[in-house]
Design a protein around this motif. Sequence first.
Motif, mmCIF file in Angstrom:
data_model
loop_
_atom_site.group_PDB
_atom_site.id
_atom_site.type_symbol
_atom_site.label_atom_id
_atom_site.label_comp_id
_atom_site.label_asym_id
_atom_site.label_seq_id
_atom_site.Cartn_x
_atom_site.Cartn_y
_atom_site.Cartn_z
ATOM 1 N N SER A 1 46.713 45.638 41.201
ATOM 2 C CA SER A 1 46.460 45.602 39.650
ATOM 3 C C SER A 1 45.023 45.480 39.276
ATOM 4 C CB SER A 1 47.119 44.296 39.133
ATOM 5 O OG SER A 1 46.371 43.102 39.420
ATOM 6 N N GLN A 2 44.116 45.019 40.241
ATOM 7 C CA GLN A 2 42.721 45.103 39.758
ATOM 8 C C GLN A 2 42.218 46.434 39.901
ATOM 9 O OE1 GLN A 2 41.334 42.146 42.756
ATOM 10 N NE2 GLN A 2 42.202 40.372 41.386
ATOM 11 N N GLN A 3 42.733 47.189 40.975
ATOM 12 C CA GLN A 3 42.385 48.466 41.352
ATOM 13 C C GLN A 3 42.748 49.597 40.037
ATOM 14 O OE1 GLN A 3 44.146 49.098 45.235
ATOM 15 N NE2 GLN A 3 42.370 48.470 46.325
ATOM 16 N N TYR A 4 43.992 49.347 39.709
ATOM 17 C CA TYR A 4 44.575 50.141 38.563
ATOM 18 C C TYR A 4 43.680 49.775 37.206
ATOM 19 C CZ TYR A 4 47.376 51.673 34.727
ATOM 20 O OH TYR A 4 47.849 52.153 33.527
ATOM 21 N N VAL A 5 43.439 48.553 36.872
ATOM 22 C CA VAL A 5 42.524 48.257 35.745
ATOM 23 C C VAL A 5 40.979 49.004 35.809
ATOM 24 C CG1 VAL A 5 41.484 46.492 34.487
ATOM 25 C CG2 VAL A 5 43.682 46.165 34.965
ATOM 26 N N ALA A 6 40.361 48.712 37.137
ATOM 27 C CA ALA A 6 39.226 49.378 37.295
ATOM 28 C C ALA A 6 39.209 50.987 37.231
ATOM 29 C CB ALA A 6 38.644 49.085 38.801
ATOM 30 N N ALA A 7 40.249 51.390 37.896
ATOM 31 C CA ALA A 7 40.246 53.067 37.576
ATOM 32 C C ALA A 7 40.447 53.420 36.235
ATOM 33 C CB ALA A 7 41.426 53.593 38.298
ATOM 34 N N TYR A 8 41.390 52.659 35.440
ATOM 35 C CA TYR A 8 41.594 52.973 34.127
ATOM 36 C C TYR A 8 40.430 52.996 33.403
ATOM 37 C CZ TYR A 8 44.303 53.344 29.703
ATOM 38 O OH TYR A 8 44.836 53.740 28.742
ATOM 39 N N GLN B 1 45.744 43.842 30.221
ATOM 40 C CA GLN B 1 45.680 43.893 31.542
ATOM 41 C C GLN B 1 46.828 42.835 32.114
ATOM 42 O OE1 GLN B 1 41.439 43.013 32.146
ATOM 43 N NE2 GLN B 1 41.947 40.678 32.259
ATOM 44 N N PRO B 2 47.002 43.106 33.516
ATOM 45 C CA PRO B 2 47.912 42.360 34.213
ATOM 46 C C PRO B 2 47.311 40.652 34.323
ATOM 47 C CG PRO B 2 47.655 44.358 35.431
ATOM 48 C CD PRO B 2 46.434 44.181 34.450
ATOM 49 N N GLN B 3 48.448 40.002 34.210
ATOM 50 C CA GLN B 3 48.010 38.530 34.162
ATOM 51 C C GLN B 3 48.935 37.730 35.405
ATOM 52 O OE1 GLN B 3 45.530 36.841 32.270
ATOM 53 N NE2 GLN B 3 45.257 38.751 31.407
ATOM 54 N N VAL B 4 48.167 37.066 35.955
ATOM 55 C CA VAL B 4 48.954 36.145 36.951
ATOM 56 C C VAL B 4 49.906 35.050 36.327
ATOM 57 C CG1 VAL B 4 48.852 34.324 39.265
ATOM 58 C CG2 VAL B 4 47.141 36.433 39.040
ATOM 59 N N ILE B 5 51.075 35.054 36.744
ATOM 60 C CA ILE B 5 52.005 34.152 36.059
ATOM 61 C C ILE B 5 51.892 32.857 36.532
ATOM 62 C CG2 ILE B 5 54.400 33.591 35.960
ATOM 63 C CD1 ILE B 5 55.227 36.351 36.496
ATOM 64 N N ALA B 6 51.392 32.084 35.487
ATOM 65 C CA ALA B 6 51.098 30.828 35.566
ATOM 66 C C ALA B 6 52.337 29.638 35.915
ATOM 67 C CB ALA B 6 50.177 30.130 34.320
ATOM 68 N N ASN B 7 53.285 29.760 34.774
ATOM 69 C CA ASN B 7 54.255 28.952 34.986
ATOM 70 C C ASN B 7 55.502 29.647 35.958
ATOM 71 O OD1 ASN B 7 53.293 27.158 33.275
ATOM 72 N ND2 ASN B 7 54.161 28.282 31.489
ATOM 73 N N PRO B 8 55.826 28.840 36.969
ATOM 74 C CA PRO B 8 57.029 29.189 37.942
ATOM 75 C C PRO B 8 58.052 29.758 37.367
ATOM 76 C CG PRO B 8 55.994 26.978 38.518
ATOM 77 C CD PRO B 8 55.496 27.409 37.351
ATOM 78 N N LEU B 9 58.421 31.125 37.690
ATOM 79 C CA LEU B 9 59.770 31.795 37.204
ATOM 80 C C LEU B 9 60.716 31.738 38.289
ATOM 81 C CD1 LEU B 9 58.197 34.754 35.105
ATOM 82 C CD2 LEU B 9 59.193 32.636 34.303
#
Length: 192
Positions: free
Chosen positions: A14-21, A54-62
């Motif tokens: 996801s970091q690579q995707y955002v950086a490329a974008y 941008q993608p976000q790490v899910i904080a509350n467990p699903l």
Amino acid sequence: MLNSSLSSSLCLFSQQYVAAYQKQFNHLPLTEVDEQWPSPCIVNSFDEQLNEWQPQVIANPLSFTNVEQALGVELHEDICQYFTTLFSESMPANCEHGELSLLFAWSEDDFVRLQENIIGHILMKQKLKQKITVFFAVTDDDNFLLSVDNNDGSVWVERIGCEPHKKLADSLNEFIKSLTPFIYIEELHKKT
């Protein structure tokens, strides 16, 4: 036990995707403004019609416990880990076999919708007396999707309604690590 290396691979992709974008367009990825579909991924407004995200790490467990209980099936840990690591729009990628789009939940509400779609997919597989798979990506051909074999966690191409027919990787983590972000000029950019 959940696969933390899969989570790390997803976050890295996801970091690579955002950086490329950002390299291509000099701003974060864009999505159309939709007040009815909020998400923690929305970073700020780009203009009246578009938001940056941008993608976000899910904080509350699903959890997929409700899906597993409803179907009487235990989902492979990689499936659960994949869909509970990030909230995100779909992210286009390339693999050695072609282009694809990784699917994610956009928000907690969208996670509920995703669970319903997975239940429908598994019920279809059971009705057709096929081994259980769970989709995680789509291809540029609407008739094919990428899925995880629920028994062993291997990654496959399957035609909708059919048994998987082409193995791509032994694990989801191995597959995600093989991907490169695919950035294309979207319709959204034609408006800007």
